[in-house]
Structures are given as structure tokens and as C-alpha cells.
Design a protein around this motif. Structure first.
Motif, PDB file in Angstrom:
ATOM      1  N   VAL A 376       0.846  -1.204   0.000  1.00  0.00           N
ATOM      2  CA  VAL A 376       0.000   0.000   0.000  1.00  0.00           C
ATOM      3  C   VAL A 376       0.876   1.247   0.000  1.00  0.00           C
ATOM      4  N   ARG A 377       1.931   1.243   0.795  1.00  0.00           N
ATOM      5  CA  ARG A 377       2.801   2.417   0.869  1.00  0.00           C
ATOM      6  C   ARG A 377       3.620   2.593  -0.407  1.00  0.00           C
ATOM      7  N   TYR A 378       4.002   1.490  -1.026  1.00  0.00           N
ATOM      8  CA  TYR A 378       4.668   1.600  -2.330  1.00  0.00           C
ATOM      9  C   TYR A 378       3.728   2.216  -3.364  1.00  0.00           C
ATOM     10  N   ALA A 379       2.491   1.737  -3.368  1.00  0.00           N
ATOM     11  CA  ALA A 379       1.532   2.238  -4.354  1.00  0.00           C
ATOM     12  C   ALA A 379       1.269   3.727  -4.164  1.00  0.00           C
ATOM     13  N   LYS A 380       1.195   4.175  -2.913  1.00  0.00           N
ATOM     14  CA  LYS A 380       0.918   5.583  -2.638  1.00  0.00           C
ATOM     15  C   LYS A 380       2.057   6.499  -3.098  1.00  0.00           C
TER      16      LYS A 380
END
Length: 554
Positions: A376-380
């Protein structure tokens, strides 16, 4: 009445409801009160049943049979409930009569003189041991007789009168819980009467006894635990009024929290913060650290230290505490990451989560929340390729349907076909080498079915699929491949004839309904009619199965 036959069926479940219908003639001694009905039911033993009627919560029931004592609405409760419904015309009059009796009793008691009431109370005290104990305690409190109060409180906590076989059974737990609650009330009364220091000492003794007893109590309903919590609350209230020595209190709290029998109450040392003061809190911290050094893997020791460190708000100390025992699933790394993120230290948080992926890379199963956290943090932050790489790495280690689904969701549309082919090649090799997935069949088949690739699934199913996968494949295929699906259903029917019970019978009926649909699609309904007639003749002695088949129109 407030309930009907359908309510009884829902409360009991289909099996217990049907069995309860066979006990209607075994109900006797029906006694209707204002809001309840009691009766006895003669089964393998004579069981007492009580139904609570009406009110906003509907009907509830209690029975002293083994199944009922586990908190279930048993067949005996069903029998009494059905008996009440059969007598529905007379029940309102009986409830009205019960109300009249209650009002009459109240009026009669109100009209008695003081001497007459004393005679009545003395009669009851002579016959009712529990009532006598309660009144003795109130009398001792009224005259500040501390010795008698102590004896009575200890007697109320004493489990032996309830432990008929060396432990307290479910049926006796509520009675014992009432006595413990009475002891808690007595402790509060002591504090209110200016004897808080005595209440502190007695509460600590009571909690020690409860701790040693609780492991031998069937407290399924939590009544004893709630009463013990009331004793702990009474102890805290007494400490506030008459603060004991802070260091002694700290030592007592840590001793209780780390004792093997500490599960009776959930003492919170921080609730005592005002009583402990700085010196007491420091002593608790010191004792907790010493205990953790002696037993680094102790759950209670770690929980206590974690509670204290969190209260201090020292994130670095909390991270250091978690880092002493990192779980191979990555769950502890995730806790650290979440604490750091809450503190606004997002880069450090992500670094700990990434470290977890490296440390746990060879583990077949790691905490799925950790992988989700990182992705999720990579995608953000626009790192979609990195998120996909994480999903791919986890799939290659886990080889599960869940990991495949996550890989599929993370893949870019223009590269999925290539990635899918690589993933299927891995699963196909697993299927060739091992021939089994988590439930017996290969994960490859679950993946193909999840993708809706039925042609490939039929090719791979031979000699590899388990019954669950065969049934899923047939369900997905029966409109487009009714002949092949029919063959699957008939094989599964043959394997499903031996198991008994409602769940097995419902499953068998579902297979037959699916087989009938296939015959209809093939235009061979007469063949199914003949097959079903033969099956019913073969299994005709199973009356419950016949009833379920009838309900499904079979």
C-alpha cells in the motif's frame, strides 16, 4: 405470548428442534410465573428447564442437562416451549394469576408487624444457609465487627461448598459467582464505613483465593470472572481511600500480574497510578524489567513491560522491547512499523517493514498484513513495480491461491499474461511433483477455477483434483458441459451416501439437485427419475434424509 414455533427452531437449530418434538409427552410440572415458565423434562435423567418469556429480548431458556449447561437452547427447552405454545389459550390467565399472587404477597408482607416480620426472617435464616451468610455479613458490617466480616468474606469466596467433584461445574458457577459478588459488595461497604485499610487486605486475600480457584471453574458465562473483577475494583477503591505503602503495593500488583493464576482478573497497574505515585511506578518498572530479564519469552512479563513502556510514551523504548523477540511471521516488525508511523516517523516505519520482508523471505507463511502494509505504501508513492515485485516474491514462496490473487491484482494489464504463464508453470510443476494442495488437490486447479479457465481446469483435473475441486469445476461447467458435470456429480453422490447428519444430508441433496439440472439440460430427465427412485429405496431407512430430499423436491 411473545414467541412462536419459528423462534424455537432458530434458537435450537434444526436438529435440536426436531429432537425436542419427541419430548412433548415427557414435560411435567409446568409452572407459569409472571415472566417465566419452569418445568421438568424426563429424558435420560430428569432435567429442570426455565424459559424467560416476553420482554424486548424475546424468549431465552436454561436447562441443567449437559448440553444446556453449555449455554445451548436444548431439545428439553424446545419441548417446554412447544408445550407452552400448545397451551397458549390458558397461559395469559396463568401469568395474570402469578402477578396477582406476587401483588398479594407484597401486600401481605407490607401488612405484617415488626415482630411478625422478625419471626418470618428467622424462619428463612434457619432454612437458607446462603441467606443466613448474607445477613450475618450485613449485621457484622453494621456493628463494625471486623473479625466476623473477614470470616464471612472468606466464607463467601471459599469454593469448596460448590466443588462437588474437586472443581466447580457450569451449573454451580453462577451460585459461586453470586457469593463472590456479595463479597465485593461487602468490601465496598467496609470502605464506605471507614475501614478501607481492612478492605485492602481482605480484597488481596480474596483475589489470592480466586486466583488459585479459577482454573478449576467452568465459567463459560463469565459470571465468576465478572464478580472477581468487582473484587478487584473494590480493592482499587479501598486503595484510593487508604493508600498503602507505594512500594509494597507495586510488589503486590506485579506479583499478581505475573502469577500463574493471574487470569481471573485483568488488573491494570496504571489504574493505580495516583495511589502508586512516582516511587511506586518506578518500583513496578524495575520489577517488570527484572522479571523480563529472568524470562525473556514470558508472555505476562512482556505484556506488563509493554503496557508500562506505552504509558510512558517512549517510542524508542517500545521499539527496543519489540525488537528483543521478533516473530518469524513478521508480525512484530509490523507492530514496530505501526508504532513508528503513529509517531510520525514514516520512513523508519517503512524501513522496518522492508526489513521484515528480508528477514522473513524464506518463510512460507508470513503475516499478510505486513505484505499489505508495504505494498500500500509503495503504491501511494508511485512504486507500483516494487509492490508487484513483493507480491511476486511472496507468491513464489507461498504458492497459494491467496498469493496468486494478490499477484493478479497487483499486475499491470499489459504484463499479466506473461506473469500468469510464469506463475502457472510454477504451480504446474508443483502439481506434477506433489499432486496435492492444502485441501488435497493441487493449488493449480484452484487458480484455474478462480481465473475461470475451465478448459485448462478440465485438462488438469484428471487424477489430481480432490472432491471439493471436482464439485467446484462441475458447478462452473454444468451449463456448458452438462454431460461431464453430470459424471462428476454422480461420482460425488456415491461417495456421499455413507456420511450421516443434517449437514451431510443437505450436501447430498444439493448434489442431486445439480445432477437433476444436468439431466434436464441433456433431455434425460427419465433417467434421473429412475436413478433417484433407486437411491431413495436404498437409503429409505434414513428418515431424516428422506425428509430433506422431500423438502428439496427430490
Amino acid at each position: 405470548m411473545g414467541f412462536g414455533e419459528d423462534d424455537l427452531r432458530v434458537l435450537a437449530g434444526a436438529r435440536s428442534f426436531e429432537r425436542g418434538l419427541g419430548y412433548l409427552d415427557a414435560v411435567s410440572g409446568l409452572d407459569v410465573g409472571e415472566d417465566s415458565v419452569t418445568a421438568v423434562v424426563h429424558g435420560t435423567d430428569v432435567y429442570e428447564v426455565e424459559l424467560a418469556l416476553g420482554g424486548g429480548d424475546g424468549i431465552s431458556g436454561w436447562c441443567d442437562c449437559p448440553y444446556g449447561q453449555e449455554g445451548n437452547f436444548c431439545k428439553h427447552c424446545v419441548a417446554v416451549g412447544m408445550t407452552v405454545l400448545r397451551r397458549a389459550k390458558t397461559i395469559p390467565q396463568q401469568r395474570a394469576a402469578a402477578r396477582a399472587r406476587s401483588s398479594g404477597l407484597e401486600a401481605w408482607l407490607s401488612g405484617l408487624s415488626r415482630d411478625q416480620l422478625l419471626v418470618l426472617v428467622r424462619e428463612q435464616v434457619a432454612e437458607d444457609r446462603e441467606l443466613r451468610r448474607r445477613l450475618e455479613l450485613r449485621a457484622a458490617a453494621a456493628r463494625s465487627d471486623l473479625s466476623t466480616i473477614r470470616d464471612r468474606i472468606i466464607a463467601l469466596i471459599d469454593p469448596r461448598p460448590f466443588a462437588r467433584y474437586g472443581y466447580i461445574e457450569y451449573a454451580d458457577a453462577s451460585g459461586y459467582g453470586r457469593q463472590v459478588a456479595e463479597a465485593a459488595s461487602a468490601l465496598r461497604a467496609l470502605t464506605a464505613d471507614g475501614e478501607a485499610a481492612q478492605a485492602v487486605a481482605l480484597a488481596e486475600e480474596a483475589l489470592r483465593v480466586l486466583g488459585g480457584t479459577y482454573g478449576e471453574i467452568d465459567d463459560s458465562d463469565g459470571v465468576v470472572g465478572e464478580a472477581a473483577a468487582a473484587v478487584a475494583e473494590a480493592h482499587l477503591e479501598a486503595c484510593v481511600v487508604a493508600p498503602p505503602d507505594p512500594e509494597r503495593l507495586a510488589e503486590w500488583l506485579v506479583g499478581r500480574l505475573l502469577a500463574d493464576d493471574s487470569d481471573v482478573t485483568d488488573l491494570d497497574p496504571l489504574a493505580y497510578a495516583d495511589v502508586l505515585g512516582l516511587s511506586g511506578l518506578a518500583r513496578i518498572r524495575q520489577l517488570a524489567a527484572e522479571a523480563l530479564r529472568r524470562r525473556p519469552s514470558g508472555w505476562a512479563e512482556r505484556y506488563l513491560m509493554e503496557r508500562l513502556v506505552k504509558a510512558e510514551g517512549d517510542v524508542d523504548a517500545l521499539v527496543a522491547l519489540y525488537a528483543q523477540d521478533l516473530n518469524p511471521s513478521g508480525a512484530t516488525h509490523l507492530l514496530i512499523a505501526e508504532e513508528l508511523e503513529t509517531a510520525g516517523r514514516t520512513e523508519e516505519a517503512l524501513a522496518w517493514a522492508e526489513r521484515a520482508l528480508r528477514d522473513c523471505a524464506a518463510e512460507t507463511h508470513i503475516d499478510s498484513r505486513l505484505v499489505e502494509y508495504v505494498c500500500v505504501r509503495y503504491a501511494k508513492t508511485g512504486r507500483g513495480a516494487d509492490a508487484f515485485a513483493v507480491r511476486r516474491d511472496r507468491f513464489r514462496v507461498e504458492r497459494s491461491l491467496a498469493a496468486y490473487r494478490q499477484l493478479r491484482s497487483a499486475a499491470a494489464a499489459d504484463c499479466w499474461e506473461v506473469e500468469r504463464a510464469a506463475a502457472l508453470a510454477i504451480l504446474r510443476e508443483d502439481a506434477r511433483r506433489e499432486g496435492g494442495g492444502r485441501y488435497g488437490g493441487p493449488v493449480l486447479l484452484d487458480v484455474l477455477l478462480d481465473d475461470g479457465d475451465l478448459d485448462a481446469a478440465w485438462r488438469e483435473a484428471a487424477d489430481r483434483a480432490d472432491d471439493r475441486q471436482w464439485e467446484r469445476l462441475a458447478d462452473l461447467s454444468r451449463e456448458i458441459r452438462p454431460a461431464e458435470a453430470l459424471g462428476v456429480y454422480l461420482r460425488l453422490v456415491e461417495r456421499s451416501k455413507e456420511p450421516t447428519g443434517d449437514r451431510a444430508y443437505e450436501h447430498l441433496a444439493g448434489l442431486l439437485v445439480a445432477a437433476r439440472d444436468c439431466h434436464r439440460a441433456l433431455g434425460t430427465e427419465d433417467a434421473f427419475t429412475g436413478y433417484l427412485a433407486g437411491l431413495r429405496a436404498e437409503l429409505k431407512r434414513r428418515r431424516r434424509l428422506m425428509s430433506i430430499l422431500d423438502r428439496h423436491g427430490l
